[in-house]
Design an enzyme around this catalytic site. Structure first.
Site, PDB file in Angstrom:
ATOM      1  N   TYR A  12     -36.357  72.259  60.092  1.00 49.04           N
ATOM      2  CA  TYR A  12     -35.589  72.433  58.858  1.00 49.04           C
ATOM      3  C   TYR A  12     -34.439  73.405  59.081  1.00 49.04           C
ATOM      4  CZ  TYR A  12     -34.356  73.997  54.167  1.00 49.04           C
ATOM      5  OH  TYR A  12     -33.658  74.326  53.028  1.00 49.04           O
ATOM      6  N   SER A  24     -28.091  76.171  53.696  1.00 53.00           N
ATOM      7  CA  SER A  24     -29.197  77.102  53.443  1.00 53.00           C
ATOM      8  C   SER A  24     -28.944  78.392  54.200  1.00 53.00           C
ATOM      9  CB  SER A  24     -30.529  76.488  53.905  1.00 53.00           C
ATOM     10  OG  SER A  24     -31.566  77.449  53.925  1.00 53.00           O
TER      11      SER A  24
END
Length: 254
Positions: free
Chosen positions: A151, A138
């Protein structure tokens, strides 16, 4: 062509970005696409088969939080059937900073364990043929969304792991690169929890920024697979594909 006539394992290939990418992969004509996912979706598998009847699409239930031994057992079943596997895509991910342990287990430990398991079959030191690993990380691995630090940290860890895998390629024969999507319109980003509720509106605020569609992301994902560049850190953002340069601030010199 990297995808054509190849055998590919796609972990979480039925998820948001994952399913759109599976569609694009099938269009590119692999010999086999093996999807490992937690929940079976017969309709999705049927759609993939209909999209290109020349491609054999199979499904196995798989939870990335199982042990390396359990994963190795599943992979042996797949390797026994296909004889060879060319590409592994690690795509499992959750976005919910309420679930600290599970976020780390799925987003990072699962990627490490699945990769470790396939090394039993690929590592050239064991007589293996080598292989290619594409890890979905990501852009939060570059710069955190600080309201979801768990996260973001899990994705940064996955990115660091992937960079190390690429450097180990001369030893193992296994190459690797990371796929780092920006904000993409998926169920993942429509509603999720911030760490300790530091920002209850984090999902809403995030979607106020420019986004990309799942199809745009998937199409660029396939371009990255075809580029097959060991060590590449691919940024897939706003419908574009870019290999970014990682700034080095320290080196172990070993």
């Amino acid at each position: 062509m990297v995808i054509a006539n190849k055998n590919i394992i796609f972990v979480a290939g039925l998820g948001g970005i994952g399913f759109d990418t599976s569609r694009e992969i099938v269009k590119s004509g692999p010999k086999n696409l093996v999807i490992l996912d937690r929940i079976e979706n017969p309709a999705a598998i049927a759609e993939l088969k209909a999209l290109n009847p020349k491609v054999t699409v199979t499904f196995y239930p798989y939870d990335v939080t199982v042990s390396v031994a359990e994963t190795t057992k599943l992979l042996k079943t797949i390797f026994d059937k296909l004889k060879t596997v060319d590409i592994l895509i690690n795509g499992a991910g959750i976005l919910d900073d309420y679930q600290i342990e599970r976020t780390i287990a799925v987003n990072f430990t699962g990627t490490v364990n699945t990769t470790t398991a396939i090394m039993s079959f690929w590592d050239k030191r064991k007589g293996g043929p080598g292989g290619i690993i594409a890890n979905i990380c990501s852009v939060t691995g570059f710069n955190a969304i600080y309201q979801v630090p768990v996260y973001s940290a899990s994705k940064a860890a996955a990115l660091s792991f992937t960079n190390s895998l690429a450097k180990l390629a001369p030893i193992t024969g296994v190459t690797a690169y990371s796929i780092n999507p920006g904000i993409t319109v998926t169920p993942l980003v429509h509603k999720f929890n911030s760490w300790l509720d530091v920002e209850p509106r984090v999902a809403e605020l995030l979607l106020e920024h420019p986004t990309q569609t799942r199809l745009q992301c998937a199409q660029n994902f396939v371009k990255a697979i075809e580029a097959n560049q060991n060590g590449a850190i691919w940024k897939l953002d706003l419908g574009t594909l870019e290999a970014i340069e990682w700034t080095k601030h320290w080196d172990s010199h070993i």
